[in-house]
Design an enzyme around this catalytic site. Structure first.
Site, PDB file in Angstrom:
ATOM      1  N   CYS A 128      -2.697 -20.252 -14.404  1.00  0.00           N
ATOM      2  CA  CYS A 128      -3.677 -21.109 -13.737  1.00  0.00           C
ATOM      3  C   CYS A 128      -5.000 -20.430 -13.434  1.00  0.00           C
ATOM      4  O   CYS A 128      -5.912 -21.073 -12.929  1.00  0.00           O
ATOM      5  CB  CYS A 128      -3.091 -21.614 -12.417  1.00  0.00           C
ATOM      6  SG  CYS A 128      -2.693 -20.280 -11.258  1.00  0.00           S
ATOM      7  N   GLU A 184       2.643 -27.967 -15.250  1.00  0.00           N
ATOM      8  CA  GLU A 184       2.150 -27.733 -13.883  1.00  0.00           C
ATOM      9  C   GLU A 184       0.953 -26.807 -13.915  1.00  0.00           C
ATOM     10  O   GLU A 184       0.880 -25.890 -14.740  1.00  0.00           O
ATOM     11  CB  GLU A 184       3.277 -27.122 -13.043  1.00  0.00           C
ATOM     12  CG  GLU A 184       2.903 -26.811 -11.598  1.00  0.00           C
ATOM     13  CD  GLU A 184       2.601 -25.324 -11.378  1.00  0.00           C
ATOM     14  OE1 GLU A 184       2.369 -24.939 -10.218  1.00  0.00           O
ATOM     15  OE2 GLU A 184       2.576 -24.561 -12.371  1.00  0.00           O
ATOM     16  N   ARG A 224       0.764 -26.611  -0.591  1.00  0.00           N
ATOM     17  CA  ARG A 224       0.683 -26.107  -1.975  1.00  0.00           C
ATOM     18  C   ARG A 224       0.351 -27.293  -2.873  1.00  0.00           C
ATOM     19  O   ARG A 224       1.233 -28.027  -3.307  1.00  0.00           O
ATOM     20  CB  ARG A 224       1.994 -25.450  -2.394  1.00  0.00           C
ATOM     21  CG  ARG A 224       1.889 -24.652  -3.687  1.00  0.00           C
ATOM     22  CD  ARG A 224       3.204 -23.983  -4.044  1.00  0.00           C
ATOM     23  NE  ARG A 224       3.051 -23.018  -5.117  1.00  0.00           N
ATOM     24  CZ  ARG A 224       2.700 -21.746  -4.958  1.00  0.00           C
ATOM     25  NH1 ARG A 224       2.469 -21.280  -3.741  1.00  0.00           N
ATOM     26  NH2 ARG A 224       2.569 -20.944  -5.991  1.00  0.00           N
ATOM     27  N   ARG A 250      -0.814 -28.975  -6.217  1.00  0.00           N
ATOM     28  CA  ARG A 250      -0.786 -28.684  -7.638  1.00  0.00           C
ATOM     29  C   ARG A 250      -0.938 -29.983  -8.442  1.00  0.00           C
ATOM     30  O   ARG A 250      -0.630 -31.074  -7.958  1.00  0.00           O
ATOM     31  CB  ARG A 250       0.538 -28.006  -8.040  1.00  0.00           C
ATOM     32  CG  ARG A 250       0.731 -26.613  -7.442  1.00  0.00           C
ATOM     33  CD  ARG A 250      -0.247 -25.628  -8.033  1.00  0.00           C
ATOM     34  NE  ARG A 250      -0.046 -24.259  -7.596  1.00  0.00           N
ATOM     35  CZ  ARG A 250      -0.678 -23.694  -6.591  1.00  0.00           C
ATOM     36  NH1 ARG A 250      -1.541 -24.397  -5.869  1.00  0.00           N
ATOM     37  NH2 ARG A 250      -0.468 -22.430  -6.279  1.00  0.00           N
TER      38      ARG A 250
END
Length: 507
Positions: A74, A112, A156, A158
């Site tokens: 990422c 993801e 978190r 995402r």
């Protein structure tokens, strides 16, 4: 329970695998290149490293399987990176992932990535990825989810891209409604702490991370760049006069104004300070420098001798001058400077030593300008009453948890209680390995390397397992795996895919 095969790309330590196996999946193999992650994955799933397909850029084909998962690296899209997207080589790993998707053509997939990929600045990159998925003949939908809303005591956020080879299954896809706050920080701490009364608590944080029933934050932020009732500044920790505090607050309240520069936070010159308060003297600013609260910043340079320069980076920096002047802030935000990974301050220092440039304006900024670093080695201290913990990251953070609760009727008393009962007597600690596992939804006895930097890097880079389990269960719920064709031989030949006892390879 469903019965499907899957392959785990960018597998990390196995968060996807834990989730998919819990809803009936059988893993045919994984792809990972980080040695610590490979060792951890194999230890926890009793695998040998020959089931690792290795570097995705070198994979030409994969066994036939039903479900593909990938936590694509990422850094290219995260706020912590330079936001260069496909200009960063790591962003090209998306192309390798999409190549394999098109090559193997599983029935469904979950990809993801960090929330940054869905931000407006990366709109073109996300549209490119979705277009490539569509060109491969898949029907996909993106979701931006916070793990806190799905059984994890952690903020978190995402982006998840879920796709199917047949459109009818995408139309059937339904995610459960969020259920924030069902698991709280105190639920995952190693030792339970007796809490103050929680009557009337709202399970969803009203602002920032978390607050109690009186509206007070459940954490204290150690930072000189922000202000608030539960913010602790350098001048709260270091002995300072009221006059010095006044100067610090002038800088705090004005440094983000566009009058002083192009960045979100800008240093101020003595002239700027005196325009705000004519009585401020240079010696007072230097005293705050001596106390390590402020720092001098060489801000504006005049070019004197270009003929002394031969280095390409130095010549490029000089080419960005305007009216024979180099402004540090303008150099920092220049895209090509970031792409070339040029250290602006280092290059300017070399040019100064050569005599090619000279500083014509010095400004003053706070010494501690990196928000995540905090002050005195502390970023935030969370009270046990907090509903939520900040995002776990690979580099670890200077975040701590208090070892006892506090309570007060006013914010001033609340702050005083914190300083006297938590901060000064050092009644706070870092989260433990087992707590980090629980915060991410892993079993608290998950086998990990012994040293903190190693296990925190692995946990911080992983996915939140409960979120993946919910998404995988939603995919299974569409019926996409109900009609099974001929199974891949690899499934029949892998009895170890039913999770056996762990092997401790770190003992």
């Amino acid at each position: 329970m469903a019965d499907f095969s899957f392959i785990d790309l960018f597998a990390g330590i196995g968060g996807f695998r834990l989730a998919l196996e819990s809803v009936g999946g059988h893993c045919l193999g994984f792809s990972e290149i980080a040695p610590d992650a490979i060792k951890t994955y194999c230890a926890n799933f009793n695998e040998t490293e020959d089931v690792n397909y290795g570097d995705i850029t070198k994979i030409k084909d994969l066994p036939r399987h039903d479900f593909m998962t990938a936590g694509v690296p990422c850094q290219s899209w995260s706020i912590a990176g330079k936001n260069l997207g496909f200009d960063d080589d790591r962003g090209q790993l998306w192309n390798d992932t999409l190549y394999l998707l098109n090559r193997v053509r599983p029935k469904a997939f979950i990809f993801e990535n960090v929330k940054g990929l869905s931000d407006p600045r990366n709109k073109n990159a996300l549209e490119y990825i979705l277009a490539r998925i569509e060109q491969a003949g898949y029907h996909a939908q993106k979701f931006v989810l916070n793990a806190y809303d799905y059984g994890v005591p952690q903020t978190r956020v995402r982006i998840y891209i879920i796709g199917f080879k047949e459109e009818k299954y995408l139309k059937r896809l339904q995610l459960p409604k969020p259920f924030p706050g069902e698991v709280r920080l105190n639920d995952v701490l190693d030792s339970e702490i007796t809490m103050v009364s929680e009557d009337g608590l709202d399970v969803r944080p009203r602002w920032s991370l978390s607050c109690n029933e009186k509206g007070f934050n459940d954490y204290f932020l150690f930072n000189d760049l922000r202000n608030g009732p539960t913010t602790i500044h350098s001048w709260d920790i270091i002995d300072t006069t009221d006059r010095e505090k006044h100067i610090c607050y002038l800088l705090l309240r004005n440094r983000r104004k566009s009058d002083y520069g192009a960045l979100d936070g800008n240093p101020l010159s003595l002239q700027h300070f005196q325009a705000l308060d004519a009585t401020i003297r240079h010696e007072e600013l230097e005293t705050l420098v001596w106390k390590r609260i402020l720092k001098p910043v060489k801000y504006l340079f005049e070019i004197e001798h270009v003929d002394l320069v031969n280095d390409p980076d130095e010549l490029f920096i000089l080419s960005l001058s305007k009216e024979n002047l180099l402004n540090v802030d303008n150099l920092k935000v220049h895209r090509e400077v970031k792409k070339r990974k040029i250290d602006v301050h280092e290059v300017l220092e070399r040019l100064s030593q050569l005599g090619a440039i000279r500083c014509v304006e010095t400004r003053y900024d706070f010494k501690n300008t990196k928000i995540s670093t905090g002050l005195a080695g502390i970023n935030r201290i969370f009270l046990p009453s907090s509903k939520i913990y900040p995002t776990l990251v690979a580099s670890d953070t200077n975040d701590f948890v208090a070892t006892e609760p506090i309570d007060a009727e006013t914010i001033d008393d609340f702050r005083r209680e914190f300083m006297e009962r938590i901060f000064r007597p050092m009644n706070y600690r870092r989260i433990t390995k087992s707590e980090a596992c629980r915060i991410q939804g892993f079993p608290d006895d998950y086998l990990l390397p012994p040293t903190r930097p190693r296990w925190m890097k692995l946990i911080g880079n992983s996915v939140a397992v409960p979120v993946i389990r919910i998404l995988a269960n939603a995919v299974v719920g569409t019926g996409v795996f109900d009609e099974k064709g001929e199974k891949d031989d690899a499934v029949k030949d892998k009895p170890s895919l039913i999770r056996p006892k762990q092997r401790n390879m770190f003992a």
